[in-house]
Every structure is written in structure tokens, then in C-alpha cells.
Scaffold this motif. Structure first.
Motif, PDB file in Angstrom:
ATOM      1  N   UNK A  38       0.840  -1.190   0.000  1.00 43.86           N
ATOM      2  CA  UNK A  38       0.000   0.000   0.000  1.00 43.86           C
ATOM      3  C   UNK A  38       0.875   1.240   0.000  1.00 43.86           C
ATOM      4  N   UNK A  39       0.492   2.246  -0.795  1.00 40.01           N
ATOM      5  CA  UNK A  39       1.344   3.425  -0.923  1.00 40.01           C
ATOM      6  C   UNK A  39       0.629   4.701  -0.460  1.00 40.01           C
ATOM      7  N   UNK A  40       1.262   5.382   0.494  1.00 37.10           N
ATOM      8  CA  UNK A  40       0.714   6.605   1.073  1.00 37.10           C
ATOM      9  C   UNK A  40       1.404   7.843   0.484  1.00 37.10           C
ATOM     10  N   UNK A  41       0.658   8.921   0.347  1.00 40.39           N
ATOM     11  CA  UNK A  41       1.238  10.216  -0.015  1.00 40.39           C
ATOM     12  C   UNK A  41       1.148  11.124   1.200  1.00 40.39           C
ATOM     13  N   UNK A  42       2.233  11.802   1.533  1.00 43.74           N
ATOM     14  CA  UNK A  42       2.201  12.861   2.542  1.00 43.74           C
ATOM     15  C   UNK A  42       2.335  14.175   1.787  1.00 43.74           C
ATOM     16  N   UNK A  43       1.271  14.964   1.771  1.00 42.01           N
ATOM     17  CA  UNK A  43       1.287  16.222   1.023  1.00 42.01           C
ATOM     18  C   UNK A  43       2.049  17.270   1.828  1.00 42.01           C
ATOM     19  N   UNK A  44       2.962  17.964   1.161  1.00 42.29           N
ATOM     20  CA  UNK A  44       3.765  18.970   1.848  1.00 42.29           C
ATOM     21  C   UNK A  44       3.461  20.361   1.261  1.00 42.29           C
ATOM     22  N   UNK A  45       2.969  21.245   2.121  1.00 40.56           N
ATOM     23  CA  UNK A  45       2.726  22.640   1.744  1.00 40.56           C
ATOM     24  C   UNK A  45       3.850  23.483   2.333  1.00 40.56           C
ATOM     25  N   UNK A  46       4.078  24.688   1.805  1.00 41.99           N
ATOM     26  CA  UNK A  46       5.016  25.565   2.495  1.00 41.99           C
ATOM     27  C   UNK A  46       4.454  25.844   3.895  1.00 41.99           C
ATOM     28  N   UNK A  47       5.193  25.464   4.927  1.00 40.99           N
ATOM     29  CA  UNK A  47       4.701  25.683   6.285  1.00 40.99           C
ATOM     30  C   UNK A  47       4.181  24.436   6.969  1.00 40.99           C
ATOM     31  N   UNK A  97       6.874  13.518  10.803  1.00 35.95           N
ATOM     32  CA  UNK A  97       6.256  12.591  11.759  1.00 35.95           C
ATOM     33  C   UNK A  97       5.305  11.633  11.041  1.00 35.95           C
ATOM     34  N   UNK A  98       4.561  12.183  10.099  1.00 39.11           N
ATOM     35  CA  UNK A  98       3.612  11.383   9.344  1.00 39.11           C
ATOM     36  C   UNK A  98       4.359  10.327   8.531  1.00 39.11           C
ATOM     37  N   UNK A  99       5.408  10.759   7.877  1.00 40.84           N
ATOM     38  CA  UNK A  99       6.237   9.859   7.066  1.00 40.84           C
ATOM     39  C   UNK A  99       6.817   8.748   7.937  1.00 40.84           C
ATOM     40  N   UNK A 100       7.331   9.148   9.102  1.00 45.90           N
ATOM     41  CA  UNK A 100       7.924   8.190  10.046  1.00 45.90           C
ATOM     42  C   UNK A 100       6.891   7.154  10.490  1.00 45.90           C
ATOM     43  N   UNK A 139      -2.406  11.672   2.869  1.00 42.52           N
ATOM     44  CA  UNK A 139      -2.302  12.232   4.221  1.00 42.52           C
ATOM     45  C   UNK A 139      -1.976  13.722   4.129  1.00 42.52           C
ATOM     46  N   UNK A 140      -2.793  14.539   4.779  1.00 40.00           N
ATOM     47  CA  UNK A 140      -2.522  15.980   4.853  1.00 40.00           C
ATOM     48  C   UNK A 140      -2.028  16.267   6.267  1.00 40.00           C
ATOM     49  N   UNK A 141      -0.751  16.602   6.406  1.00 42.95           N
ATOM     50  CA  UNK A 141      -0.180  16.738   7.761  1.00 42.95           C
ATOM     51  C   UNK A 141      -0.486  18.088   8.394  1.00 42.95           C
ATOM     52  N   UNK A 142      -0.126  18.197   9.668  1.00 42.86           N
ATOM     53  CA  UNK A 142      -0.325  19.442  10.400  1.00 42.86           C
ATOM     54  C   UNK A 142       0.765  20.442  10.104  1.00 42.86           C
ATOM     55  N   UNK A 148      -8.366  16.975  14.770  1.00 46.38           N
ATOM     56  CA  UNK A 148      -7.384  17.894  15.336  1.00 46.38           C
ATOM     57  C   UNK A 148      -6.254  17.157  16.051  1.00 46.38           C
ATOM     58  N   UNK A 149      -6.511  16.096  16.827  1.00 49.47           N
ATOM     59  CA  UNK A 149      -5.410  15.385  17.490  1.00 49.47           C
ATOM     60  C   UNK A 149      -4.464  14.725  16.472  1.00 49.47           C
ATOM     61  N   UNK A 150      -3.229  14.526  16.915  1.00 51.14           N
ATOM     62  CA  UNK A 150      -2.167  14.047  16.032  1.00 51.14           C
ATOM     63  C   UNK A 150      -1.871  12.565  16.243  1.00 51.14           C
ATOM     64  N   UNK A 151      -2.495  11.670  15.498  1.00 42.87           N
ATOM     65  CA  UNK A 151      -2.207  10.243  15.678  1.00 42.87           C
ATOM     66  C   UNK A 151      -0.757   9.897  15.326  1.00 42.87           C
ATOM     67  N   UNK A 152      -0.166  10.681  14.402  1.00 43.13           N
ATOM     68  CA  UNK A 152       1.220  10.389  13.993  1.00 43.13           C
ATOM     69  C   UNK A 152       2.229  10.702  15.095  1.00 43.13           C
ATOM     70  N   UNK A 153       1.772  11.427  16.125  1.00 43.23           N
ATOM     71  CA  UNK A 153       2.671  11.707  17.257  1.00 43.23           C
ATOM     72  C   UNK A 153       2.438  10.708  18.385  1.00 43.23           C
TER      73      UNK A 153
END
Lengths: 84, 228
Positions: free
Chosen positions: B1-10, B16-19, B46-49, B193-198
Motif C-alpha cells: 500500500x502506498x501513502x502520499x504525505x502532502x507537503x505545503x510551504x509551512x 512525523x507522518x512519514x515516520x 495524508x494531509x499533515x499538520x 485535530x489530534x495528532x495520531x502520527x505523534x
């Protein structure tokens, strides 16, 4: 050229935590006559004549980006700037 | 299975999501910059914080117009799992992929600490590994997590069981109906709002977030991997 002033505030039905805190601060300074404070944003846009209706254009920008219609209201004033 | 972590400026929770995906879950994952327009090669998005575009104007307001968001919309319409955490949730709201909006926290402070959550709905592709009503501990870190929607929308959210996580015990930010996370009607877009990746390792204080990512993988295996 138009100069457009856009005011964005939280809707009446939406509690404004910042406004509530500022109202409390004013009361503690004994300005007890203050009944409500709403905090919003003020934006100034300078817009070039493009052939599009300026009202339509500004409304479109407000609804798409400048305000979030779920929680915010907006109003604006258009001033025609003097051509140099 | 392949995940995308979208990275915006900021964005600042992308690593953490990638990890979480690469090291804790052992699945494939790739960073995707905000100006890409094709996400066809991914199974989940995945849209990270973070603070995309400095949170200027409103959190998520500018990010929602970036190129990649059209592709995120397509992925959502195709039924792929889309998870937005924190700023990612705010972006999904601004993009209209989820209903409602965020206000500043009731106490006006940025809050960064672990909170307890109730798993309200464990019959989603994001929560099937949890027990119904399970209470979990996951950190929050936000200044604008005070969820709001109108009464009709709230009624719909309740009727369709779209409220997935609620704050347990104490509501940290004043959010309507103690909402911490919701899904869209179809159930494949989750914003929280909570961060499962943390919270993917006991060393971090909690591993309760891991089951969320496991649920996504389980869902994908069940629907995509044909057993011999």
C-alpha cells in the motif's frame, strides 16, 4: 483603479472568543457601558479596471477566499481612485 | 500500500507522518509537494499538520487553492482514504471536503498536550482496529481547533455517525459537541485535530494513534488484495 475596503467579521451567531476577551478587558477598565465587541479583519485592495463589474468581482473574491461564509460575514466599500 | 504525505510551504508534521507510515507501519510512503497535480499512484492521501502558508487569512484558506488539492479532491471522489490532521483538517474544511469551520480556541491559547478521546464510531476505514467507545490518548497542538457548524449540519453529522472522535472528559478548545474528528458522508475523508502520527510508539507517551493507520491498511488489504 478602484480602492476597495473589505471588512470581515465572525457571524452574529458565532461566538467570538477574542471579542469576548477584549470586552472583559474593557469592563475591567470600568468601561461597563460596552455591551459587545466583535473582532474582525480589514483588508485594502487596489484593483485595476478589467471590464468586469467591480461589485461582482469583489463579492466573488470575498466568497471564494477573503471570508469563510460558514462562520464569517463580509461587507465592503468601493472608492474609485483618482487616475494619475 | 502506498501513502502520499502532502507537503505545503509551512507544513511541519510531514516528517512525523512519514515516520509513522515508513517505520512504524512498514508501508510505502512518499512526500508530495503542493504543486503536483497527479496522485493516481497513491492508495491513501495524508494531509499533515503545520501552518501552511503561515496560516495567513485563515488556517488552510490559501492551501486549499494549491494545485495538489484538485488531485486530493479527485482521490476523495474515487473513494481513497484521505486523512487530514490538524492543519490538514483545517484545509479539508476550507476545501469543502468536510462540513463546518474552525474558530480560535475558546481560551484563546495555543494548546499542546495529550488529550483523551472517545472512539465514537469504530466502523470506519480509519477506526476499525479500535473498540467501540474505546478511550485513547493522543496529543493535540493547535490554536484553532474550536469546531463549528450550523445546527442542521450537526444533526446530519450525528444521524450519519460522521462524528468519529470526541474529546473525553474535558473539551480543550470549546469545539461544538466535543468534536475532535469527523468523516464525510461517504466515510473516506477523515479530519481530526489530534495528532495520531505523534502517538505511534510508547516512547512518545502513547501508541494509540497506530491503530488508526493500521485500520487504513487493513481496509486497503481487504478491498484490494485477493486472497488465494
Amino acid at each position: 483603479m478602484y480602492k476597495v475596503k473589505v471588512y470581515v467579521t465572525l457571524r452574529e451567531s458565532v461566538l467570538d472568543p477574542q471579542g469576548t476577551a477584549v470586552k472583559g478587558a474593557l469592563h475591567s477598565l470600568s468601561y461597563t457601558e460596552v455591551k459587545d465587541v466583535r473582532i474582525g479583519k480589514f483588508m485594502e485592495l487596489v484593483i485595476e479596471e478589467s471590464g468586469r463589474d467591480i461589485n461582482e468581482l469583489v463579492r466573488e473574491m470575498c466568497e471564494k477566499l477573503l471570508a469563510n461564509p460558514v462562520i464569517e460575514d463580509y461587507r465592503y466599500e468601493i472608492e474609485e481612485a483618482v487616475a494619475r | 500500500m502506498k501513502f502520499a504525505v502532502i507537503v505545503f510551504p509551512g507544513s511541519n508534521c510531514d516528517v512525523d507522518m512519514y515516520h509513522a507510515i515508513a517505520d512504524e507501519l512498514g508501508e510505502e510512503v512518499e512526500y508530495v509537494w503542493h504543486d503536483e497535480d497527479n496522485l493516481d499512484r497513491f492508495d491513501a492521501i495524508l494531509l499533515p499538520g503545520g501552518f501552511s502558508y503561515g496560516d495567513y487569512l485563515r488556517s488552510g484558506a490559501i492551501a486549499r487553492f494549491s494545485k495538489v488539492m484538485a488531485a486530493v479532491k479527485q482521490a476523495a471522489e474515487a473513494g481513497k482514504p484521505v486523512l487530514g490532521v490538524c492543519n490538514g483538517f483545517q484545509i479539508l474544511l476550507e476545501a469543502g471536503l468536510l462540513p463546518g469551520a474552525m474558530r480560535r480556541n475558546q481560551g484563546l491559547k495555543f494548546i499542546c498536550r495529550p488529550v483523551r478521546l472517545t472512539v465514537e464510531n469504530n466502523e470506519t476505514m480509519f477506526t476499525s482496529a479500535y473498540e467501540k467507545g474505546e478511550v485513547i490518548t493522543i496529543p493535540i497542538a493547535h490554536g484553532e481547533g474550536n469546531y463549528y457548524c450550523d445546527e442542521q449540519t450537526l444533526k446530519r453529522l450525528i444521524e450519519n455517525r460522521q462524528i468519529v472522535f470526541r474529546y473525553h472528559g474535558e473539551n480543550p478548545n470549546g469545539s461544538l459537541a466535543d468534536i475532535a474528528g469527523i468523516v464525510n458522508e461517504r466515510g473516506n475523508v477523515l479530519g481530526m485535530m489530534p495528532h495520531p502520527e505523534r502517538a505511534v510508539d510508547a516512547l512518545l507517551g502513547s501508541a494509540d494513534g497506530l491503530k488508526l493507520f493500521r485500520s487504513i491498511v487493513n481496509y486497503w488489504r481487504e478491498t484490494h488484495v485477493v486472497t488465494a
